[in-house]
Scaffold this motif. Structure first.
Motif, short mmCIF file in Angstrom:
data_model
loop_
_atom_site.label_atom_id
_atom_site.label_comp_id
_atom_site.label_asym_id
_atom_site.label_seq_id
_atom_site.Cartn_x
_atom_site.Cartn_y
_atom_site.Cartn_z
N CYS A 133 -4.99 56.75 107.70
CA CYS A 133 -5.71 55.56 107.28
C CYS A 133 -7.21 55.71 107.53
O CYS A 133 -7.67 56.71 108.07
CB CYS A 133 -5.18 54.34 108.03
N ILE A 134 -7.93 54.68 107.15
CA ILE A 134 -9.38 54.60 107.33
C ILE A 134 -9.63 53.42 108.26
O ILE A 134 -9.26 52.29 107.93
CB ILE A 134 -10.07 54.40 105.97
N ALA A 135 -10.23 53.68 109.42
CA ALA A 135 -10.42 52.63 110.42
C ALA A 135 -11.89 52.25 110.59
O ALA A 135 -12.78 53.11 110.54
CB ALA A 135 -9.85 53.08 111.77
N VAL A 136 -12.10 50.96 110.77
CA VAL A 136 -13.40 50.39 111.11
C VAL A 136 -13.17 49.44 112.28
O VAL A 136 -12.02 49.22 112.68
CB VAL A 136 -14.03 49.63 109.91
N THR A 137 -14.21 48.86 112.85
CA THR A 137 -14.00 47.91 113.94
C THR A 137 -13.35 46.63 113.42
O THR A 137 -13.36 46.36 112.21
CB THR A 137 -15.34 47.54 114.63
N ASP A 138 -12.82 45.83 114.31
CA ASP A 138 -12.19 44.57 113.90
C ASP A 138 -13.20 43.65 113.23
O ASP A 138 -12.89 42.97 112.25
CB ASP A 138 -11.56 43.86 115.11
N GLU A 139 -14.42 43.61 113.76
CA GLU A 139 -15.47 42.77 113.15
C GLU A 139 -15.78 43.25 111.73
O GLU A 139 -15.99 42.45 110.82
CB GLU A 139 -16.74 42.79 114.00
N GLU A 140 -15.81 44.57 111.56
CA GLU A 140 -16.11 45.12 110.23
C GLU A 140 -14.99 44.86 109.24
O GLU A 140 -15.25 44.55 108.07
CB GLU A 140 -16.41 46.62 110.34
N ILE A 141 -13.72 44.98 109.67
CA ILE A 141 -12.64 44.71 108.73
C ILE A 141 -12.64 43.23 108.33
O ILE A 141 -12.29 42.89 107.20
CB ILE A 141 -11.24 45.17 109.24
N GLU A 142 -13.07 42.36 109.22
CA GLU A 142 -13.20 40.94 108.86
C GLU A 142 -14.19 40.78 107.71
O GLU A 142 -13.94 40.05 106.76
CB GLU A 142 -13.65 40.11 110.07
N GLU A 143 -15.32 41.46 107.82
CA GLU A 143 -16.35 41.38 106.78
C GLU A 143 -15.85 42.03 105.49
O GLU A 143 -15.99 41.47 104.40
CB GLU A 143 -17.63 42.06 107.26
N ILE A 144 -15.26 43.21 105.59
CA ILE A 144 -14.74 43.91 104.41
C ILE A 144 -13.65 43.07 103.74
O ILE A 144 -13.60 42.96 102.52
CB ILE A 144 -14.22 45.32 104.80
N LEU A 202 -12.39 51.49 121.93
CA LEU A 202 -13.28 52.44 121.26
C LEU A 202 -14.53 51.76 120.72
O LEU A 202 -15.58 52.37 120.63
CB LEU A 202 -12.54 53.14 120.12
N GLY A 203 -14.39 50.48 120.34
CA GLY A 203 -15.52 49.72 119.84
C GLY A 203 -16.26 50.40 118.71
O GLY A 203 -15.67 51.11 117.90
N ARG A 204 -17.57 50.21 118.69
CA ARG A 204 -18.37 50.75 117.59
C ARG A 204 -18.49 52.26 117.61
O ARG A 204 -19.03 52.86 116.70
CB ARG A 204 -19.74 50.11 117.55
N HIS A 205 -17.96 52.91 118.65
CA HIS A 205 -18.00 54.37 118.73
C HIS A 205 -16.69 55.01 118.24
O HIS A 205 -16.49 56.20 118.39
CB HIS A 205 -18.29 54.82 120.16
N HIS A 206 -15.82 54.22 117.64
CA HIS A 206 -14.51 54.70 117.19
C HIS A 206 -14.63 55.89 116.23
O HIS A 206 -13.75 56.74 116.19
CB HIS A 206 -13.74 53.57 116.49
N TYR A 207 -15.70 55.95 115.46
CA TYR A 207 -15.85 57.00 114.45
C TYR A 207 -16.08 58.39 115.04
O TYR A 207 -16.05 59.38 114.31
CB TYR A 207 -17.00 56.65 113.48
N LEU A 208 -16.28 58.47 116.34
CA LEU A 208 -16.51 59.77 116.97
C LEU A 208 -15.23 60.60 117.09
O LEU A 208 -15.29 61.77 117.42
CB LEU A 208 -17.15 59.58 118.35
N ALA A 209 -14.08 59.98 116.82
CA ALA A 209 -12.80 60.70 116.87
C ALA A 209 -11.94 60.25 115.70
O ALA A 209 -11.91 59.07 115.36
CB ALA A 209 -12.09 60.43 118.18
N ASP A 210 -11.24 61.18 115.07
CA ASP A 210 -10.29 60.85 114.01
C ASP A 210 -8.92 60.68 114.66
O ASP A 210 -8.39 61.62 115.25
CB ASP A 210 -10.28 61.95 112.96
N TRP A 211 -8.36 59.49 114.58
CA TRP A 211 -7.17 59.16 115.35
C TRP A 211 -6.07 58.48 114.54
O TRP A 211 -4.98 58.27 115.05
CB TRP A 211 -7.55 58.25 116.52
#
Length: 176
Positions: free
Chosen positions: A151-162, A138-147
């Motif tokens: 939970c609250i999902a972000v990309t793997d790179e973003e969760i690393e930063e968070i 899904l990559g950076r377009h994951h937010y286009l669908a609630d799946w």
């Protein structure tokens, strides 16, 4: 080129620029000052947006995916809803199947009381997490669908930063 065709191309380009610009602004990697830490996470469900704050000042925002039935607060286990209310980051799971995960202190006392009054389990294990191997495509377009299951999902790179920016105990406010 006919004027109508030129106009249609310009309209399409304008549409793409207007819809993509906010995404690029949030998804782009902007280096943050070393040692900065967030004290609050604001989740705006309707906007599909998670924003980190420090002393009331915005640090950074991320596009998010939510539970499969995102409208309304989580009421019971298995309802596919993301909670609404005030929580804290209560635990870290470095070995999450969704890359990394920060547990939100759901259920709070209000959630427990509501579930008890309904005679149901409120559920648990609500996390802010990455996509993991299963949803990486899904990559950076994951937010286009609630799946997620709530939970609250972000990309793997973003969760690393968070993960780096948010300490245990940070406040989490989830709005409709």
């Amino acid at each position: 080129m006919p004027a109508r065709k030129t106009l249609m191309i310009l309209v399409k380009m304008l549409f793409l620029l207007l819809t993509a610009a906010p995404v690029f602004a949030m998804q782009g990697h902007i280096p943050l000052p070393e040692g900065i830490r967030a004290d609050t996470i604001l989740v705006e469900k309707a906007a599909r947006l998670l924003t980190l704050y420090r002393d009331g000042q915005r640090i950074k925002s991320y596009r998010i995916s939510l539970g499969g039935k995102p409208v309304g607060p989580k009421v019971r286990q298995g309802d596919m809803r993301t909670p609404e209310g005030r929580y804290r980051i209560s635990l870290r799971n470095e070995q999450s199947r969704f890359h990394r995960a920060l547990r939100i202190s759901y259920p709070n006392t209000h959630d427990l009381r509501r579930a008890q009054n309904l005679g149901v389990s409120p559920g648990s294990d609500i996390m802010i997490h990455g996509l993991g191997e299963r949803f990486a495509w899904l990559g950076r377009h994951h937010y286009l669908a609630d799946w997620t299951e709530g939970c609250i999902a972000v990309t793997d790179e973003e969760i690393e930063e968070i993960w780096r920016l948010v300490p245990d105990g940070a406040g989490v406010l989830i709005l409709p």
